[in-house]
Write a protein that holds these residues in place. Structure first.
Motif, PDB file in Angstrom:
ATOM      1  N   ALA A  31       7.141  36.430   3.919  1.00  0.00           N
ATOM      2  CA  ALA A  31       5.729  37.731   2.285  1.00  0.00           C
ATOM      3  C   ALA A  31       4.625  37.518   3.542  1.00  0.00           C
ATOM      4  O   ALA A  31       4.260  37.194   4.633  1.00  0.00           O
TER       5      ALA A  31
ATOM      6  N   GLN B  58       0.520  38.870   3.413  1.00  0.00           N
ATOM      7  CA  GLN B  58      -0.997  39.233   2.844  1.00  0.00           C
ATOM      8  C   GLN B  58      -1.756  39.882   3.864  1.00  0.00           C
ATOM      9  O   GLN B  58      -1.749  39.646   4.852  1.00  0.00           O
ATOM     10  N   THR B  59      -2.986  39.923   3.215  1.00  0.00           N
ATOM     11  CA  THR B  59      -3.594  41.141   4.029  1.00  0.00           C
ATOM     12  C   THR B  59      -5.249  39.997   4.195  1.00  0.00           C
ATOM     13  O   THR B  59      -5.971  40.376   2.712  1.00  0.00           O
TER      14      THR B  59
ATOM     15  N   VAL C 204       4.814  35.100  -2.226  1.00  0.00           N
ATOM     16  CA  VAL C 204       3.246  35.294  -2.878  1.00  0.00           C
ATOM     17  C   VAL C 204       2.617  36.050  -3.491  1.00  0.00           C
ATOM     18  O   VAL C 204       3.185  36.945  -3.357  1.00  0.00           O
TER      19      VAL C 204
ATOM     20  N   GLY D 189      -0.437  37.766  -3.829  1.00  0.00           N
ATOM     21  CA  GLY D 189      -1.134  37.987  -3.298  1.00  0.00           C
ATOM     22  C   GLY D 189      -2.046  38.487  -2.138  1.00  0.00           C
ATOM     23  O   GLY D 189      -1.362  37.532  -1.638  1.00  0.00           O
ATOM     24  N   SER D 190      -3.039  39.069  -2.048  1.00  0.00           N
ATOM     25  CA  SER D 190      -3.859  38.686  -0.855  1.00  0.00           C
ATOM     26  C   SER D 190      -5.450  38.258  -0.815  1.00  0.00           C
ATOM     27  O   SER D 190      -5.595  38.260  -2.652  1.00  0.00           O
ATOM     28  N   PRO D 191      -6.229  37.098  -0.025  1.00  0.00           N
ATOM     29  CA  PRO D 191      -7.361  36.634  -0.617  1.00  0.00           C
ATOM     30  C   PRO D 191      -8.049  38.498  -0.483  1.00  0.00           C
ATOM     31  O   PRO D 191      -8.065  39.372  -0.194  1.00  0.00           O
TER      32      PRO D 191
ATOM     33  N   THR E  55      -5.412  32.672  -3.951  1.00  0.00           N
ATOM     34  CA  THR E  55      -3.645  33.069  -3.373  1.00  0.00           C
ATOM     35  C   THR E  55      -2.881  32.151  -3.708  1.00  0.00           C
ATOM     36  O   THR E  55      -3.645  30.190  -3.299  1.00  0.00           O
ATOM     37  N   THR E  56      -1.500  32.414  -4.137  1.00  0.00           N
ATOM     38  CA  THR E  56      -0.342  30.711  -3.909  1.00  0.00           C
ATOM     39  C   THR E  56       1.002  30.945  -3.117  1.00  0.00           C
ATOM     40  O   THR E  56       1.361  32.943  -3.458  1.00  0.00           O
TER      41      THR E  56
ATOM     42  N   ILE F  80      -2.818  28.501  -1.348  1.00  0.00           N
ATOM     43  CA  ILE F  80      -3.536  28.976   0.159  1.00  0.00           C
ATOM     44  C   ILE F  80      -4.251  28.991   0.144  1.00  0.00           C
ATOM     45  O   ILE F  80      -4.895  29.785  -0.680  1.00  0.00           O
TER      46      ILE F  80
ATOM     47  N   TYR G 299      -7.380  30.074   3.094  1.00  0.00           N
ATOM     48  CA  TYR G 299      -8.230  30.504   4.024  1.00  0.00           C
ATOM     49  C   TYR G 299      -9.243  30.076   4.817  1.00  0.00           C
ATOM     50  O   TYR G 299     -10.313  29.827   3.357  1.00  0.00           O
TER      51      TYR G 299
ATOM     52  N   LEU H 152       3.624  34.653   6.560  1.00  0.00           N
ATOM     53  CA  LEU H 152       4.577  33.640   5.783  1.00  0.00           C
ATOM     54  C   LEU H 152       6.214  34.511   6.301  1.00  0.00           C
ATOM     55  O   LEU H 152       7.026  34.643   5.886  1.00  0.00           O
TER      56      LEU H 152
END
Lengths: 160, 148
Positions: free
Chosen positions: A26, A28-29, B27, B29-31, B53-54, B120, B122, B142
């Protein structure tokens, strides 16, 4: 025929098992930035008292080195300048001398006035605290008695 | 016919769990964008965090997994991006792991066979040596893979 059907079934089931056991991924950006950061702080409230020298004698000076200053800049060639809110009384001079951080250049004791003057230049990518700030009050023999205060405003100007 | 039935029974056990699921990692989405912009004088700039995010993960019975993380290219000099994955039931989180182009373990011994969703986090930090960094992005990958 039975042997070939057996072999075909084994092959098919192995293919399914192999796919199920492969890694899952998976993504993420993450978007980020670091902006220019320029900040200074000072500690202490110095108090200086000087008795003007007798006529014909050298100027009288006192100093106070109890204040410290700190700086953080992530830029190159930043500088710190200073000014006071009101001009000093006649024949009385106030100077400030800031210790330079590791990468920077102090202009030594600089006379303060209502016009901003540079005290430290060339500050490059520094995060340092506990730097000495020294004040020197000087009065000539012609100075009148006075009790007053001045607000010293320090400004950090970012570089590039 | 007998050899065919035995092979099917043995192989189907490893392919999926009792619910017919296969190992899964997704996931949410994105942070949000993170910007380092503030410091206390005398100290390095303040780090910033995002925990919006998760991730969701499961594995199959008798097939423990781990999750690794990496970015598509290293962070700029003086800039650090860490990731923390909260552990699913029975798993072990590695805590805050600094990301680079090498896959790093972030969760190990993942054994849950029911889908679980965890947070998650960051964290972006930068030293003054990093200077000004114009807006940029990295792709974090990931990967759910066999453990140990």
């Amino acid at each position: 025929m039975k042997a070939s059907r057996f072999a075909l079934t084994v092959i098919l089931m192995l293919a399914v098992g192999t796919t199920a056991a492969s890694a899952q991924t998976a993504t993420q950006t993450v978007t980020f930035a670091v902006t220019a950061v320029n900040t200074i702080s000072f500690t202490g409230a110095p108090s200086l008292s000087v008795t003007p020298a007798a006529v014909g004698s050298s100027d009288a000076s006192v100093s106070d080195a109890t204040s410290t200053w700190a700086v953080t800049t992530n830029q190159s060639l930043a500088k710190v300048s200073a000014q006071i809110n009101l001009a000093m009384p006649a024949n009385v001079t106030l100077k400030a001398n800031l210790q330079a951080p590791t990468v920077g250049l102090s202009n030594g004791a600089v006379t303060l006035g209502i016009t901003s003057v540079d005290l430290v230049t060339g500050i490059t990518k520094q995060a340092q605290s506990g730097l000495t700030a020294t004040y020197v009050l000087t009065a000539t023999a012609a100075a009148d008695p006075v009790s007053s205060n001045r607000v010293v405003t320090y400004t950090i100007s970012g570089g590039s | 016919m007998r050899p065919l039935l035995v092979v099917v029974m043995l192989l189907s056990t490893g392919a999926s769990n009792a619910h017919g699921q296969i190992p899964l990692l997704t996931v949410s989405g994105s942070p949000s964008a993170m910007t380092v912009s503030v410091a206390t004088a005398g100290s390095q700039p303040n780090a910033v965090s995002d925990n919006s995010t998760t991730y969701s993960a499961l594995t199959v019975l008798l097939a423990p997994k781990k999750i690794t993380a990496q970015v598509n290219s290293n962070m700029p000099t003086g800039v650090t991006l860490t990731i923390t994955l909260a552990a699913t039931t029975g798993a072990i989180s590695a805590g805050a792991v600094a990301l680079d182009a090498v896959a790093r373990d972030v969760v190990t011994n993942l054994t849950n066979t029911l889908l679980e969703t965890k947070g998650i986090t960051y964290r972006l930090s930068a030293t003054v040596a990093a200077g000004v960094v114009l807006i940029a992005s990295r792709t974090v990958t990931l990967t759910l893979t066999a453990y140990p």
